[in-house]
Design an enzyme around this catalytic site. Structure first.
Site, mmCIF file in Angstrom:
data_model
loop_
_atom_site.group_PDB
_atom_site.id
_atom_site.type_symbol
_atom_site.label_atom_id
_atom_site.label_comp_id
_atom_site.label_asym_id
_atom_site.label_seq_id
_atom_site.Cartn_x
_atom_site.Cartn_y
_atom_site.Cartn_z
ATOM 1 N N TYR A 6 68.704 49.445 25.727
ATOM 2 C CA TYR A 6 69.173 48.059 25.615
ATOM 3 C C TYR A 6 70.685 48.091 25.458
ATOM 4 O O TYR A 6 71.356 48.943 26.039
ATOM 5 C CB TYR A 6 68.419 47.376 24.449
ATOM 6 C CG TYR A 6 68.427 45.890 24.553
ATOM 7 C CD1 TYR A 6 68.085 45.242 25.741
ATOM 8 C CD2 TYR A 6 68.816 45.103 23.473
ATOM 9 C CE1 TYR A 6 68.131 43.869 25.847
ATOM 10 C CE2 TYR A 6 68.847 43.719 23.569
ATOM 11 C CZ TYR A 6 68.514 43.105 24.760
ATOM 12 O OH TYR A 6 68.568 41.746 24.863
ATOM 13 N N LYS A 12 41.645 43.113 38.065
ATOM 14 C CA LYS A 12 42.377 43.617 39.240
ATOM 15 C C LYS A 12 43.500 44.544 38.784
ATOM 16 O O LYS A 12 43.806 45.550 39.440
ATOM 17 C CB LYS A 12 42.952 42.448 40.050
ATOM 18 C CG LYS A 12 41.886 41.680 40.800
ATOM 19 C CD LYS A 12 41.972 41.914 42.299
ATOM 20 C CE LYS A 12 40.661 41.728 42.946
ATOM 21 N NZ LYS A 12 40.426 41.345 44.252
ATOM 22 N N GLU A 72 45.395 35.857 44.513
ATOM 23 C CA GLU A 72 43.974 36.113 44.222
ATOM 24 C C GLU A 72 43.229 34.826 43.923
ATOM 25 O O GLU A 72 43.722 33.964 43.193
ATOM 26 C CB GLU A 72 43.882 37.059 43.006
ATOM 27 C CG GLU A 72 42.480 37.582 42.739
ATOM 28 C CD GLU A 72 41.968 38.479 43.869
ATOM 29 O OE1 GLU A 72 42.760 39.209 44.454
ATOM 30 O OE2 GLU A 72 40.752 38.422 44.148
ATOM 31 N N ASP A 73 42.046 34.739 44.485
ATOM 32 C CA ASP A 73 41.081 33.692 44.134
ATOM 33 C C ASP A 73 41.685 32.284 44.216
ATOM 34 O O ASP A 73 41.522 31.459 43.311
ATOM 35 C CB ASP A 73 40.466 33.975 42.753
ATOM 36 C CG ASP A 73 39.507 35.175 42.814
ATOM 37 O OD1 ASP A 73 39.242 35.675 43.925
ATOM 38 O OD2 ASP A 73 39.033 35.616 41.747
ATOM 39 N N ASP A 96 41.729 38.101 48.879
ATOM 40 C CA ASP A 96 40.408 37.570 49.270
ATOM 41 C C ASP A 96 40.321 37.346 50.767
ATOM 42 O O ASP A 96 39.243 37.393 51.345
ATOM 43 C CB ASP A 96 40.117 36.261 48.521
ATOM 44 C CG ASP A 96 40.063 36.511 47.043
ATOM 45 O OD1 ASP A 96 39.075 37.079 46.572
ATOM 46 O OD2 ASP A 96 41.057 36.192 46.358
ATOM 47 N N ALA A 132 33.233 29.704 55.229
ATOM 48 C CA ALA A 132 34.390 29.635 56.123
ATOM 49 C C ALA A 132 35.615 29.281 55.294
ATOM 50 O O ALA A 132 36.372 28.368 55.603
ATOM 51 C CB ALA A 132 34.153 28.600 57.212
ATOM 52 N N GLY A 133 35.767 30.048 54.208
ATOM 53 C CA GLY A 133 36.932 29.876 53.351
ATOM 54 C C GLY A 133 37.888 31.031 53.551
ATOM 55 O O GLY A 133 38.037 31.551 54.664
ATOM 56 N N ALA A 134 38.548 31.438 52.463
ATOM 57 C CA ALA A 134 39.553 32.505 52.535
ATOM 58 C C ALA A 134 38.957 33.761 53.167
ATOM 59 O O ALA A 134 39.454 34.270 54.180
ATOM 60 C CB ALA A 134 40.060 32.805 51.121
ATOM 61 N N ALA A 135 37.870 34.269 52.569
ATOM 62 C CA ALA A 135 37.293 35.530 53.036
ATOM 63 C C ALA A 135 36.674 35.371 54.426
ATOM 64 O O ALA A 135 36.851 36.222 55.298
ATOM 65 C CB ALA A 135 36.243 36.026 52.035
ATOM 66 N N ASN A 181 30.183 37.323 44.867
ATOM 67 C CA ASN A 181 30.194 37.930 43.536
ATOM 68 C C ASN A 181 30.074 36.874 42.442
ATOM 69 O O ASN A 181 30.678 35.814 42.567
ATOM 70 C CB ASN A 181 31.522 38.685 43.322
ATOM 71 C CG ASN A 181 31.583 39.949 44.129
ATOM 72 O OD1 ASN A 181 30.663 40.739 44.101
ATOM 73 N ND2 ASN A 181 32.677 40.136 44.854
#
Ligand SMILES: NC(=O)C1=CN([C@@H]2O[C@H](COP(=O)(O)OP(=O)(O)OC[C@H]3O[C@@H](n4cnc5c(N)ncnc54)[C@H](OP(=O)(O)O)[C@@H]3O)[C@@H](O)[C@H]2O)C=CC1
Ligand SMILES: CC(=O)C(=O)O
Ligand SMILES: [Mg+2]
Length: 419
Positions: free
Chosen positions: A48, A103, A145-146, A171, A204-207, A295
């Site tokens: 520092y 994660k 994520e998500d 995802d 038919a979303g993100a994944a 999941n």
């Protein structure tokens, strides 16, 4: 005992153990550790003030010096708005924190990457984008994520364009990469080809959308892919489609999942729990491939699916069944490769390099350490081994360098990073 009762018992046991694991001996799963000596007055003068001023001056003069003097180059933000947490839906940012800490554990354990998990209250995608934009200097990479579709597409695209570090919605692309690697191996075992396969994608979303896009890049035919949302098959005649769904719409007269599954070769579930009825599975083509990836509860439980078909290859997203098709096989090693190469983004060339590395590794003999981790005597490329296990130490050795090499070859990383 019925199937439903035995699932409920097993779930209750696991849930109790999971609460204990998260609470004891101290709450949470991660902590910050110190990497430099901090025991003496001299150490304090370096860590520092006054010593810290010199790296500050160097970075102010030349921003890339941050990679030499700070943890930026090995630090990833796992960031969410809590809008599509696993298959649990929009439980919000605070409730999503155990997943984001999880994660962080996987990034650190498998690829030695440090993570700050960041859970953001955002009423609109714009607020979320603004938050990530403002905190980006801290990090070497951003793992989104998500975040629910369709906002996730806009959020990711804007951040990729604006930031000079990799931004990767796991995802979407992480899932797509693992699905593609596992599916190519499974098709080979079932004597089928991606170019001819009839594929039903529930969700038919993100994944779902990212997986369909990657499978099309690898040779699958758009009119052989039936994506399904809550309104049924996504076809070119629908007037309620957003541009992302329209981009994967098939020219078909099929309207329901029941229609689409008749004689289908592949089912990919990236939607929610228990959504694939056994009688529909029964109508799929001979030697089908069933990826029930929601999941924690898959679209169909393996015990139920095996009661209907004995000629299938099946995968779930979970660790407690064979064939775990889960993005844990991707993001630690993909980010390791991107950070090592100092890549500015994670492009499709890098994603396809990861697919190939994962696919090829599955054909090699499995190390004893992996067999021990799973309590197995033997494991070889076959219906119960279409994708490597997350504990395979070769994932880091193979996937990360393949991704780094593709970054350099595709021009998004320098041939030799400066530090
Ligand atoms: N194994 C793995 O590695 C991964 C698994 N997943 C799993 O995939 C699932 C979806 O995640 P993600 O894509 O991020 O979420 P999104 O919220 O972006 O997308 C969910 C999609 O599922 C559809 N859906 C939900 N319920 C139904 C239903 N009853 N009937 C038909 N369609 C339905 C939604 O339809 P609509 O568009 O009409 O709302 C939407 O298209 C989750 O369960 C998640 O756990 C996700 C990433 C990785
Ligand atoms: C594995 C994962 O990222 C999910 O289910 O959302
Ligand atoms: Mg996720």
């Amino acid at each position: 005992m019925s199937n439903a009762e035995s699932f409920a018992d097993a779930d209750a046991d696991l849930n109790r153990a999971a609460l204990e694991y998260h609470a004891k001996p101290v709450p949470g799963k991660t902590a910050v550790e110190i990497k430099k000596p901090a025991a003496t007055q001299r150490d304090l003068s370096l860590a520092y003030t006054p010593g810290v001023a010199e790296p500050v001056r160097r970075i102010a003069a030349e921003p890339s010096a941050a990679y030499r003097y700070t943890n930026k180059g090995n630090l990833v933000a796992v960031i969410t708005d809590g809008s599509a947490v696993l298959g649990l839906g929009g439980v919000g940012p605070l409730a999503s924190k155990p997943v984001m800490e999880g994660k962080a554990v996987l990034f650190k354990h498998f690829a030695d990457i440090d993570v700050f998990d960041i859970e953001v209250y955002a009423r609109h995608p714009q607020e979320f984008i603004e938050t990530v934009r403002r905190i980006a200097p801290t990090f070497g990479g951003i793992n989104l994520e998500d975040i629910a579709a369709p906002h996730c597409f806009e959020v990711e695209q804007i951040l990729i364009e604006e930031l000079d570090i990799p931004v990767f919605h796991d995802d979407q692309h992480g899932t797509a990469i693992i699905i593609a690697a596992g599916l190519l191996n499974a098709l080979e075992l079932q004597g089928k080809r991606l170019e001819d396969a009839r594929i039903v994608v529930l969700g038919a979303g993100a994944a779902g959308i990212a997986s369909i896009r990657l499978l099309m890049s690898l040779g699958a035919h758009r009119n052989n892919i039936y994506a399904i949302d809550r309104q049924g098959v996504i076809h070119t005649g629908r007037r309620d489609l957003n541009p992302f769904k329209f981009g994967i719409a098939a020219d078909t007269d099929k309207r329901t999942m029941r229609d689409a599954l008749v004689d289908a070769d592949v089912f990919i579930g990236v939607s929610g729990p228990d959504l694939l009825p056994p009688d529909m599975l029964a109508t799929m083509a001979p030697r089908p491939i069933v990826f029930a990836l929601s999941n924690p509860v898959p679209e169909i439980r393996p015990e139920i699916a095996w009661g209907v078909r004995d000629d299938m290859i099946m995968a779930t997203g979970r660790s407690d069944y064979p064939n775990q098709v889960n993005n844990v096989l991707g993001f630690p090693f993909i980010f390791r490769g991107a950070l090592d190469a100092r890549a500015s983004r994670i492009n499709e060339e890098m994603q396809i390099a990861a697919v190939k590395a994962l696919k090829d590794l599955t054909h090699e003999p499995v190390p004893q350490s992996v067999l021990d981790a799973y309590g197995l005597k033997a494991l070889a490329h076959g219906p119960e081994y279409i994708i490597p296990k997350p504990f395979d130490p070769r994932l880091r050795e193979r996937v990360a360098p393949a991704v780094a090499a593709a970054a350099v070859a595709s021009g998004v990383a320098p041939a030799a990073p400066a530090n």
